[in-house]
Design a protein around this motif. Sequence first.
Motif, PDB file in Angstrom:
ATOM      1  N   ALA A 143       0.849  -1.197   0.000  1.00  0.00           N
ATOM      2  CA  ALA A 143       0.000   0.000   0.000  1.00  0.00           C
ATOM      3  C   ALA A 143       0.881   1.242   0.000  1.00  0.00           C
ATOM      4  O   ALA A 143       1.978   1.236   0.576  1.00  0.00           O
ATOM      5  N   ASN A 144       0.389   2.292  -0.637  1.00  0.00           N
ATOM      6  CA  ASN A 144       1.167   3.532  -0.653  1.00  0.00           C
ATOM      7  C   ASN A 144       0.268   4.740  -0.852  1.00  0.00           C
ATOM      8  O   ASN A 144      -0.859   4.631  -1.347  1.00  0.00           O
ATOM      9  N   THR A 145       0.805   5.888  -0.461  1.00  0.00           N
ATOM     10  CA  THR A 145       0.140   7.179  -0.601  1.00  0.00           C
ATOM     11  C   THR A 145       1.161   8.177  -1.131  1.00  0.00           C
ATOM     12  O   THR A 145       2.185   7.780  -1.689  1.00  0.00           O
ATOM     13  N   THR A 146       0.892   9.449  -0.973  1.00  0.00           N
ATOM     14  CA  THR A 146       1.804  10.500  -1.415  1.00  0.00           C
ATOM     15  C   THR A 146       2.703  10.957  -0.270  1.00  0.00           C
ATOM     16  O   THR A 146       2.383  10.766   0.911  1.00  0.00           O
ATOM     17  N   VAL A 147       3.813  11.595  -0.608  1.00  0.00           N
ATOM     18  CA  VAL A 147       4.675  12.208   0.403  1.00  0.00           C
ATOM     19  C   VAL A 147       3.900  13.268   1.179  1.00  0.00           C
ATOM     20  O   VAL A 147       4.038  13.400   2.402  1.00  0.00           O
ATOM     21  N   GLY A 148       3.067  14.031   0.470  1.00  0.00           N
ATOM     22  CA  GLY A 148       2.301  15.089   1.128  1.00  0.00           C
ATOM     23  C   GLY A 148       1.381  14.582   2.212  1.00  0.00           C
ATOM     24  O   GLY A 148       1.204  15.239   3.242  1.00  0.00           O
ATOM     25  N   TRP A 149       0.780  13.397   2.012  1.00  0.00           N
ATOM     26  CA  TRP A 149      -0.076  12.830   3.056  1.00  0.00           C
ATOM     27  C   TRP A 149       0.763  12.130   4.125  1.00  0.00           C
ATOM     28  O   TRP A 149       0.535  12.299   5.317  1.00  0.00           O
ATOM     29  N   GLN A 150       1.731  11.329   3.715  1.00  0.00           N
ATOM     30  CA  GLN A 150       2.543  10.579   4.677  1.00  0.00           C
ATOM     31  C   GLN A 150       3.290  11.494   5.641  1.00  0.00           C
ATOM     32  O   GLN A 150       3.321  11.239   6.849  1.00  0.00           O
ATOM     33  N   ASP A 151       3.896  12.547   5.129  1.00  0.00           N
ATOM     34  CA  ASP A 151       4.759  13.370   5.969  1.00  0.00           C
ATOM     35  C   ASP A 151       4.047  14.554   6.613  1.00  0.00           C
ATOM     36  O   ASP A 151       4.456  15.003   7.681  1.00  0.00           O
ATOM     37  N   SER A 152       2.977  15.063   5.976  1.00  0.00           N
ATOM     38  CA  SER A 152       2.349  16.287   6.473  1.00  0.00           C
ATOM     39  C   SER A 152       0.856  16.165   6.724  1.00  0.00           C
ATOM     40  O   SER A 152       0.259  17.081   7.292  1.00  0.00           O
ATOM     41  N   GLY A 153       0.237  15.071   6.312  1.00  0.00           N
ATOM     42  CA  GLY A 153      -1.213  14.961   6.452  1.00  0.00           C
ATOM     43  C   GLY A 153      -1.948  16.018   5.653  1.00  0.00           C
ATOM     44  O   GLY A 153      -3.018  16.475   6.040  1.00  0.00           O
TER      45      GLY A 153
ATOM     46  N   HIS B 243      -4.618  17.959   0.356  1.00  0.00           N
ATOM     47  CA  HIS B 243      -4.481  18.092  -1.092  1.00  0.00           C
ATOM     48  C   HIS B 243      -3.863  16.834  -1.707  1.00  0.00           C
ATOM     49  O   HIS B 243      -3.911  16.648  -2.927  1.00  0.00           O
ATOM     50  N   TYR B 244      -3.301  15.978  -0.865  1.00  0.00           N
ATOM     51  CA  TYR B 244      -2.636  14.760  -1.335  1.00  0.00           C
ATOM     52  C   TYR B 244      -3.187  13.519  -0.643  1.00  0.00           C
ATOM     53  O   TYR B 244      -2.491  12.524  -0.467  1.00  0.00           O
ATOM     54  N   ASP B 245      -4.464  13.569  -0.272  1.00  0.00           N
ATOM     55  CA  ASP B 245      -5.135  12.470   0.426  1.00  0.00           C
ATOM     56  C   ASP B 245      -5.546  11.399  -0.590  1.00  0.00           C
ATOM     57  O   ASP B 245      -6.720  11.215  -0.907  1.00  0.00           O
ATOM     58  N   ILE B 246      -4.543  10.681  -1.093  1.00  0.00           N
ATOM     59  CA  ILE B 246      -4.702   9.720  -2.188  1.00  0.00           C
ATOM     60  C   ILE B 246      -3.950   8.440  -1.827  1.00  0.00           C
ATOM     61  O   ILE B 246      -2.870   8.501  -1.246  1.00  0.00           O
ATOM     62  N   ALA B 247      -4.503   7.288  -2.169  1.00  0.00           N
ATOM     63  CA  ALA B 247      -3.804   6.039  -1.860  1.00  0.00           C
ATOM     64  C   ALA B 247      -4.287   4.914  -2.762  1.00  0.00           C
ATOM     65  O   ALA B 247      -5.347   4.989  -3.385  1.00  0.00           O
ATOM     66  N   ALA B 248      -3.485   3.868  -2.809  1.00  0.00           N
ATOM     67  CA  ALA B 248      -3.855   2.645  -3.524  1.00  0.00           C
ATOM     68  C   ALA B 248      -3.257   1.462  -2.783  1.00  0.00           C
ATOM     69  O   ALA B 248      -2.240   1.588  -2.088  1.00  0.00           O
ATOM     70  N   ILE B 249      -3.895   0.311  -2.934  1.00  0.00           N
ATOM     71  CA  ILE B 249      -3.453  -0.923  -2.281  1.00  0.00           C
ATOM     72  C   ILE B 249      -3.414  -2.029  -3.326  1.00  0.00           C
ATOM     73  O   ILE B 249      -4.362  -2.199  -4.104  1.00  0.00           O
ATOM     74  N   ALA B 250      -2.320  -2.783  -3.351  1.00  0.00           N
ATOM     75  CA  ALA B 250      -2.211  -3.948  -4.221  1.00  0.00           C
ATOM     76  C   ALA B 250      -2.605  -5.195  -3.434  1.00  0.00           C
ATOM     77  O   ALA B 250      -2.171  -5.378  -2.288  1.00  0.00           O
TER      78      ALA B 250
ATOM     79  N   ALA C  45      -1.924  11.499  -7.995  1.00  0.00           N
ATOM     80  CA  ALA C  45      -2.635  10.261  -8.317  1.00  0.00           C
ATOM     81  C   ALA C  45      -1.839   9.421  -9.306  1.00  0.00           C
ATOM     82  O   ALA C  45      -1.741   8.195  -9.167  1.00  0.00           O
ATOM     83  N   ILE C  46      -1.266  10.071 -10.307  1.00  0.00           N
ATOM     84  CA  ILE C  46      -0.473   9.347 -11.296  1.00  0.00           C
ATOM     85  C   ILE C  46       0.726   8.669 -10.637  1.00  0.00           C
ATOM     86  O   ILE C  46       1.019   7.499 -10.896  1.00  0.00           O
ATOM     87  N   ASN C  47       1.395   9.391  -9.756  1.00  0.00           N
ATOM     88  CA  ASN C  47       2.591   8.841  -9.109  1.00  0.00           C
ATOM     89  C   ASN C  47       2.259   7.645  -8.220  1.00  0.00           C
ATOM     90  O   ASN C  47       2.966   6.634  -8.222  1.00  0.00           O
ATOM     91  N   VAL C  48       1.188   7.757  -7.436  1.00  0.00           N
ATOM     92  CA  VAL C  48       0.790   6.648  -6.565  1.00  0.00           C
ATOM     93  C   VAL C  48       0.340   5.453  -7.403  1.00  0.00           C
ATOM     94  O   VAL C  48       0.704   4.306  -7.128  1.00  0.00           O
ATOM     95  N   PHE C  49      -0.451   5.718  -8.427  1.00  0.00           N
ATOM     96  CA  PHE C  49      -0.916   4.636  -9.297  1.00  0.00           C
ATOM     97  C   PHE C  49       0.255   3.916  -9.949  1.00  0.00           C
ATOM     98  O   PHE C  49       0.314   2.682  -9.974  1.00  0.00           O
ATOM     99  N   ASN C  50       1.208   4.682 -10.460  1.00  0.00           N
ATOM    100  CA  ASN C  50       2.362   4.067 -11.136  1.00  0.00           C
ATOM    101  C   ASN C  50       3.177   3.207 -10.189  1.00  0.00           C
ATOM    102  O   ASN C  50       3.758   2.190 -10.589  1.00  0.00           O
TER     103      ASN C  50
END
Length: 352
Positions: free
Chosen positions: A199-209, A212-219, A342-347
């Motif tokens: 599972a992963n999210t963006t740096v903006g959500w992980q480090d700062s909450g 604007h970057y409240d995005i995630a995906a799970i394999a 979204a593109i970065n997390v998806f990729n």
Amino acid sequence: MQPRSRHAAIVLATLLAVSGMSATVSTQASAAAAKPSAPATGVANKAGTQSLLDFWTKERMRAATPEPVPVMDAKQVQEQVENVLPGQASEGSLPTRKLSPPAGPKTGLLAGQVAERWGRQGSMPAITIGKIYYTRNDGTGGYCSGSVINASNRGTVWTAGHCIHAGGGGSGNYFSNFIFVPDADNNSEPWGRWTWKYANTTVGWQDSGNLHYDIAAIAFNAQAAHGNLQDWTGSQGYKFNQGQAWSGVNTFGFPQDGYQRTDFTGNDLWYCFGNTSRVGIFDDLIKINCDMHHGASGGPWLQDLQLSRGWGYIIGAYSHRAFANNAPTDIVAKSANHGDGAINVFNDVSVR
């Protein structure tokens, strides 16, 4: 002075490389330069598949509570970070599995800003939308909504960042024990349970909450009996980095409460229908009128959903709304802009 400073930097880099320090400097520079929209560190499942299935007893699943919807603080409002990189538009290819056309909701396709029960399970899009269960860092069980998204690993579920990570605090704040239950209407499991692998999210959500970057995906792992998740349920396409204004958008989720609602239980699939727009000139969040709240987090916002085929395009996922005293104060639901983040997390997740 600029040419001299540039020359000095080149000389310093050369000396460091000769001394064997280049790898350390490169790593530090990369970490310092990481953009909020970049993929975060992510987390991998270290537990076995069977142990996860055994862990999620019916009692634990019934005791799981919807993830609290985060609040945007004053600093985030001031930042108003643009989350768009021109020229990187991405459109998900169409799902490959053809399923019987769904009959649609009992009350018609258009619901408006007041959510209605979807009411037709067992076919797309309902079988691509489900509940994500997980364990929070305090040991309690939680759940969110999510949707299978068309991906090369054929096992990716799209959701919100706060459904996999507490927001802020870095790489140590990820949740664990993720499972996905497609078409989990009325607490049923007609399409089985699927265990996670990454599972992963963006740096903006992980480090700062930062919302604007409240995005995630799970394999999710494949199953011996049914193969990959996407081949078993079908999937939704996606349109990322193509703006915030869309017409004909269906939002889905499993809400436990909502704006002036008393009939949500968290056990059933509901939907709204309307148009999305940008929150403001200096704010790239996406908004739509819909009264679903806790439990709908991570639920897909699907544009161009057609009942004859059962799939549309993910252009957002429910993130948050204005509320006070733990209750929504208006009808406006918001999603992080699905741009370069979204593109970065998806990729990153879609190839796991």
